[in-house]
Design a protein around this motif. Structure first.
Motif, PDB file in Angstrom:
ATOM      1  N   LEU A 117      -9.454  -5.722  -6.005  1.00  0.00           N
ATOM      2  CA  LEU A 117      -8.945  -5.023  -4.949  1.00  0.00           C
ATOM      3  C   LEU A 117      -7.698  -3.858  -5.306  1.00  0.00           C
ATOM      4  O   LEU A 117      -7.567  -3.033  -4.518  1.00  0.00           O
ATOM      5  N   LYS A 118      -7.058  -4.413  -6.387  1.00  0.00           N
ATOM      6  CA  LYS A 118      -6.015  -3.367  -6.603  1.00  0.00           C
ATOM      7  C   LYS A 118      -6.430  -2.093  -7.173  1.00  0.00           C
ATOM      8  O   LYS A 118      -7.319  -2.128  -7.959  1.00  0.00           O
ATOM      9  N   GLY A 119      -5.777  -0.957  -6.702  1.00  0.00           N
ATOM     10  CA  GLY A 119      -6.084   0.495  -7.052  1.00  0.00           C
ATOM     11  C   GLY A 119      -7.050   0.977  -6.124  1.00  0.00           C
ATOM     12  O   GLY A 119      -7.363   2.211  -6.171  1.00  0.00           O
ATOM     13  N   ILE A 120      -7.803   0.256  -5.406  1.00  0.00           N
ATOM     14  CA  ILE A 120      -8.787   0.943  -4.559  1.00  0.00           C
ATOM     15  C   ILE A 120      -8.104   1.519  -3.269  1.00  0.00           C
ATOM     16  O   ILE A 120      -6.877   1.402  -2.853  1.00  0.00           O
ATOM     17  N   SER A 121      -8.715   2.609  -2.758  1.00  0.00           N
ATOM     18  CA  SER A 121      -8.012   3.172  -1.384  1.00  0.00           C
ATOM     19  C   SER A 121      -7.957   2.240  -0.473  1.00  0.00           C
ATOM     20  O   SER A 121      -9.034   1.514  -0.163  1.00  0.00           O
ATOM     21  N   CYS A 122      -7.114   2.269   0.416  1.00  0.00           N
ATOM     22  CA  CYS A 122      -7.048   1.580   1.565  1.00  0.00           C
ATOM     23  C   CYS A 122      -8.071   1.619   2.594  1.00  0.00           C
ATOM     24  O   CYS A 122      -8.812   0.811   3.020  1.00  0.00           O
ATOM     25  N   GLY A 123      -9.015   2.775   2.795  1.00  0.00           N
ATOM     26  CA  GLY A 123      -9.993   3.160   3.487  1.00  0.00           C
ATOM     27  C   GLY A 123     -11.170   2.349   3.070  1.00  0.00           C
ATOM     28  O   GLY A 123     -12.137   2.148   3.984  1.00  0.00           O
ATOM     29  N   GLU A 124     -11.489   2.163   1.676  1.00  0.00           N
ATOM     30  CA  GLU A 124     -12.688   1.466   1.125  1.00  0.00           C
ATOM     31  C   GLU A 124     -12.227  -0.109   1.305  1.00  0.00           C
ATOM     32  O   GLU A 124     -13.256  -0.969   0.950  1.00  0.00           O
ATOM     33  N   LEU A 125     -11.173  -0.538   1.542  1.00  0.00           N
ATOM     34  CA  LEU A 125     -10.767  -2.026   1.419  1.00  0.00           C
ATOM     35  C   LEU A 125     -11.784  -2.792   1.860  1.00  0.00           C
ATOM     36  O   LEU A 125     -12.176  -3.849   1.284  1.00  0.00           O
ATOM     37  N   GLU A 126     -11.869  -2.779   2.952  1.00  0.00           N
ATOM     38  CA  GLU A 126     -12.977  -3.437   3.828  1.00  0.00           C
ATOM     39  C   GLU A 126     -14.255  -3.604   3.202  1.00  0.00           C
ATOM     40  O   GLU A 126     -14.939  -4.856   3.058  1.00  0.00           O
ATOM     41  N   THR A 127     -14.709  -2.561   2.826  1.00  0.00           N
ATOM     42  CA  THR A 127     -16.119  -2.366   2.366  1.00  0.00           C
ATOM     43  C   THR A 127     -16.124  -3.111   0.846  1.00  0.00           C
ATOM     44  O   THR A 127     -17.119  -3.932   0.644  1.00  0.00           O
ATOM     45  N   VAL A 128     -15.098  -2.779  -0.077  1.00  0.00           N
ATOM     46  CA  VAL A 128     -15.207  -3.668  -1.324  1.00  0.00           C
ATOM     47  C   VAL A 128     -14.929  -4.880  -1.114  1.00  0.00           C
ATOM     48  O   VAL A 128     -15.448  -6.064  -1.683  1.00  0.00           O
ATOM     49  N   TRP A 129     -14.066  -5.359  -0.232  1.00  0.00           N
ATOM     50  CA  TRP A 129     -13.981  -6.873   0.035  1.00  0.00           C
ATOM     51  C   TRP A 129     -15.108  -7.530   0.644  1.00  0.00           C
ATOM     52  O   TRP A 129     -15.247  -8.584  -0.105  1.00  0.00           O
ATOM     53  N   CYS A 168       0.738  -1.090   0.167  1.00  0.00           N
ATOM     54  CA  CYS A 168       0.011  -0.051  -0.056  1.00  0.00           C
ATOM     55  C   CYS A 168       1.048   1.269  -0.010  1.00  0.00           C
ATOM     56  O   CYS A 168       1.806   1.357   0.725  1.00  0.00           O
ATOM     57  N   GLU A 169       0.477   2.072  -0.910  1.00  0.00           N
ATOM     58  CA  GLU A 169       1.265   3.427  -0.861  1.00  0.00           C
ATOM     59  C   GLU A 169       0.310   4.555  -1.304  1.00  0.00           C
ATOM     60  O   GLU A 169      -0.495   4.466  -2.162  1.00  0.00           O
ATOM     61  N   ASP A 170       0.614   5.725  -0.685  1.00  0.00           N
ATOM     62  CA  ASP A 170      -0.251   6.838  -0.810  1.00  0.00           C
ATOM     63  C   ASP A 170      -1.789   6.464  -0.482  1.00  0.00           C
ATOM     64  O   ASP A 170      -2.772   6.873  -1.144  1.00  0.00           O
ATOM     65  N   GLY A 171      -2.081   5.805   0.269  1.00  0.00           N
ATOM     66  CA  GLY A 171      -3.405   5.285   0.627  1.00  0.00           C
ATOM     67  C   GLY A 171      -4.222   4.495  -0.402  1.00  0.00           C
ATOM     68  O   GLY A 171      -5.257   4.447  -0.262  1.00  0.00           O
ATOM     69  N   GLU A 172      -3.350   3.946  -1.175  1.00  0.00           N
ATOM     70  CA  GLU A 172      -3.959   3.039  -2.209  1.00  0.00           C
ATOM     71  C   GLU A 172      -3.378   1.912  -2.349  1.00  0.00           C
ATOM     72  O   GLU A 172      -2.209   1.559  -1.905  1.00  0.00           O
TER      73      GLU A 172
END
Lengths: 295, 159
Positions: A238-250, A209-213
Motif C-alpha cells: 500500500l505504500k507509495g500508491i495514491s490515496c485515491g486508489e487506496l480502496e481499490t488496491v486494498w 499521507c502527503e501530496d495525495g500519496e
C-alpha cells in the motif's frame, strides 16, 4: 521455599536475578491474579519473587538515543500524564482496566506478560518500539515484536530485566504531523464493557499521507493470533500508491492478508466474530484514509 | 527493607510488619490491623471494593504484596473519614441516596477522594471515569455520580 527479594538498586536487582532467577514483580496486577490463592491467603507463586517498583532508576520518561524511553517500572498512569507520549500509546493505555490498576501496572510488565490480547502491544508494534534488556553482563535492544514469541512467552533470559521501553522519536515526530492533518491514528479496543474489560480484539493503525500519496502505513492487530500481528506485507503493497486508489488496491490485496488473521474461540469471543470485526475495522480505516480531504 | 521488617504508615500511624511479605496488603489491613473498610470482593483487581490510597494514588489493595510498600503511606476509608474531605464525601453519599447494600462504598469513597484531589471540580464524564474501576451492583451508578458531584460542589476549597 519462596523467597521475597527487595533490591534497592538496579545493580543489586541484576545480581539477584542472575543468582536466583527470581520472578520480577513490578505492579503485580498480572502476577497477583495468575497466582491468586483462596481469599485471605498469600498468592501461590511458583518460585522466588523480586520486587522492582521501588527502584528509582526504572522510573523515568526521557529522550535519549533518538528514542522516547520509558523506564521499566513506570506506572501506566505516570506515562499517560506525560505530554510527550504519542497519541497511539495514550489511547491504548487510557482504555486499559481502570485508574486504580493503571496506578500499579507498568508498561514493561504488560509486554513481559505477553498476552496476545495485551492492549499496549498493537500501538507499540505499530510504532516499532523496542525493549532494552539488561543483565549483569550487559544490555541488548530488541523490537517488541521479536521479544514476544508466543502467548506468555518472551525471549527474556533468566538473568535479564526489562530496563526500558523505547519508542523511536522518528515515529513521534511523524505522528506529530497530525497537526497538519497528514497522519491518521486509529486505536480501537473491542470489549464487553468500557472499563475493566479484557479485549476481544484491539487494533492500532497509522498512516501518513502527503501530496495525495500514502507515504507510510502501519497496521497491527491484537488478539487475532498467538501474538500481535503486524500486516507488514500489506503495508509494503500500500505504500507509495495514491490515496485515491487506496480502496481499490486494498480490495485486491486484502485476501492475501486475511490468512494472518486467525483468531481462536475462547470465553471472551469467537474466532468468527473476531475475524469479521478485525477485517471490518481495517476496511473502515482504509476508507477513512481514502475519504480524507487532503487525499 | 531491613531484617525483614517492613515499615509503612497507615492512616498517619507508623506500622512495622514482620510477617510474610507476600501477603496481600488487603489482608494485613483487615486481619492484622482490624481495618475492615477495604472489602475483599473479587480478589483480582476487577471490582475496586478493596481500593485504598497508596501515596495518594488510588490502588487495589488485593493486588499488592505488603512487602512492596516499604516507606509508603496508606490511607483507608477509616482514616479518610477523620478528615473534612472524607466527612464531606460521606455526607454527600448519604444525602444523594448513593448507598444501598454498602459493600462497594468504601472503595467508591476512596476513588472519589483520589479524583477530587486531582480535579476538585470534575464534570460527569470525569466522575464516571474515576469510578470506572469500582463495581456497584445496586444503584446503577447514577446516585453515586450525583454524590461525587455534590461533594465537589459542597466541598469547594477543601481539595
Amino acid at each position: 521455599m519462596v523467597e521475597f527479594y527487595y533490591p534497592e538498586t538496579l545493580n543489586e536487582a541484576l545480581e539477584l536475578r542472575s543468582r536466583t532467577g527470581a520472578l520480577p514483580l513490578t505492579g503485580g496486577t498480572d502476577l497477583m491474579v495468575r497466582y491468586e490463592n483462596w481469599s485471605s491467603l498469600p498468592p501461590r507463586f511458583p518460585g522466588s519473587i523480586m520486587a522492582l517498583k521501588q527502584l528509582n532508576e526504572l522510573h523515568y520518561i526521557r529522550e535519549e538515543d533518538d528514542c522516547l524511553c520509558i523506564g521499566g517500572a513506570t506506572a501506566m498512569n505516570r506515562i499517560l500524564e506525560d505530554p510527550r507520549i504519542p497519541e497511539a500509546l495514550a489511547l491504548a493505555l487510557d482504555e486499559i482496566a481502570a485508574p486504580s490498576l493503571r496506578n500499579l501496572a507498568s508498561l514493561a510488565g504488560n509486554i513481559q506478560n505477553a498476552s496476545p490480547a495485551a492492549d499496549s502491544l498493537p500501538p507499540l508494534i505499530v510504532m516499532d518500539a523496542s525493549v532494552r534488556l539488561v543483565s549483569s553482563a550487559g544490555s541488548r535492544d530488541l523490537p517488541v515484536q521479536e521479544f514476544i514469541t508466543a502467548p506468555g512467552r518472551t525471549v527474556l533470559q533468566q538473568d535479564e530485566l526489562i530496563e526500558s521501553v523505547r519508542i523511536p522519536l522518528s515515529f513521534v515526530r511523524q505522528a506529530d504531523a497530525r497537526q497538519a492533518e497528514k497522519s491518521t491514528i486509529v486505536y480501537r479496543k473491542v470489549g464487553t464493557r468500557k472499563a475493566n474489560a479484557l479485549s476481544k480484539l484491539s487494533v492500532c493503525f497509522f498512516a501518513h499521507c502527503e501530496d495525495g500519496e500514502v507515504k507510510d502505513i502501519r497496521m497491527a492487530l491484537g488478539a487475532v493470533a498467538a501474538t500481535v500481528v503486524r500486516l507488514q506485507k500489506a503495508e509494503e503493497k500500500l505504500k507509495g500508491i495514491s490515496c485515491g486508489e487506496l480502496e481499490t488496491v486494498w480490495k485486491s490485496v486484502k485476501r492475501d492478508f486475511e490468512k494472518a488473521v486467525r483468531p481462536i474461540d475462547d470465553q471472551r469471543s469467537t474466532a468468527f466474530y473476531r475475524k469479521r470485526t478485525a477485517l471490518r475495522l481495517l476496511d473502515d480505516f482504509i476508507s477513512r484514509l481514502q475519504d480524507q480531504p487532503s487525499a | 527493607m531491613k531484617d525483614n521488617k517492613i515499615e509503612f504508615r497507615v492512616n498517619g500511624e507508623t506500622r512495622i510488619y514482620e510477617g510474610d511479605p507476600l501477603r496481600r496488603l488487603l489482608d494485613v489491613l483487615r486481619e492484622d490491623l482490624g481495618l475492615t473498610g477495604p472489602k475483599d470482593g473479587c480478589g483480582e483487581g476487577e471490582c475496586g471494593a478493596c481500593s485504598i490510597l497508596l501515596d495518594g494514588e488510588v490502588v487495589n489493595s488485593c493486588l499488592i504484596p505488603v512487602g512492596t510498600i516499604q516507606g509508603q503511606e496508606v490511607l483507608t476509608v477509616e482514616g479518610l473519614n477523620e478528615t473534612d474531605q472524607g466527612k464531606c464525601i460521606v455526607e454527600a453519599y448519604a444525602d444523594a441516596g448513593a448507598v444501598q447494600c454498602g459493600f462497594c462504598i468504601p472503595g467508591m469513597v476512596m476513588a472519589t477522594e483520589a479524583l477530587l484531589r486531582k480535579n476538585p471540580s470534575p464534570d460527569e464524564a470525569a466522575v464516571r471515569k474515576a469510578i470506572s474501576g469500582n463495581l456497584c451492583r445496586c444503584t446503577g451508578y447514577d446516585q453515586i455520580v450525583d454524590a461525587v458531584l455534590m461533594a465537589a460542589d459542597r466541598g469547594k476549597g477543601l481539595w
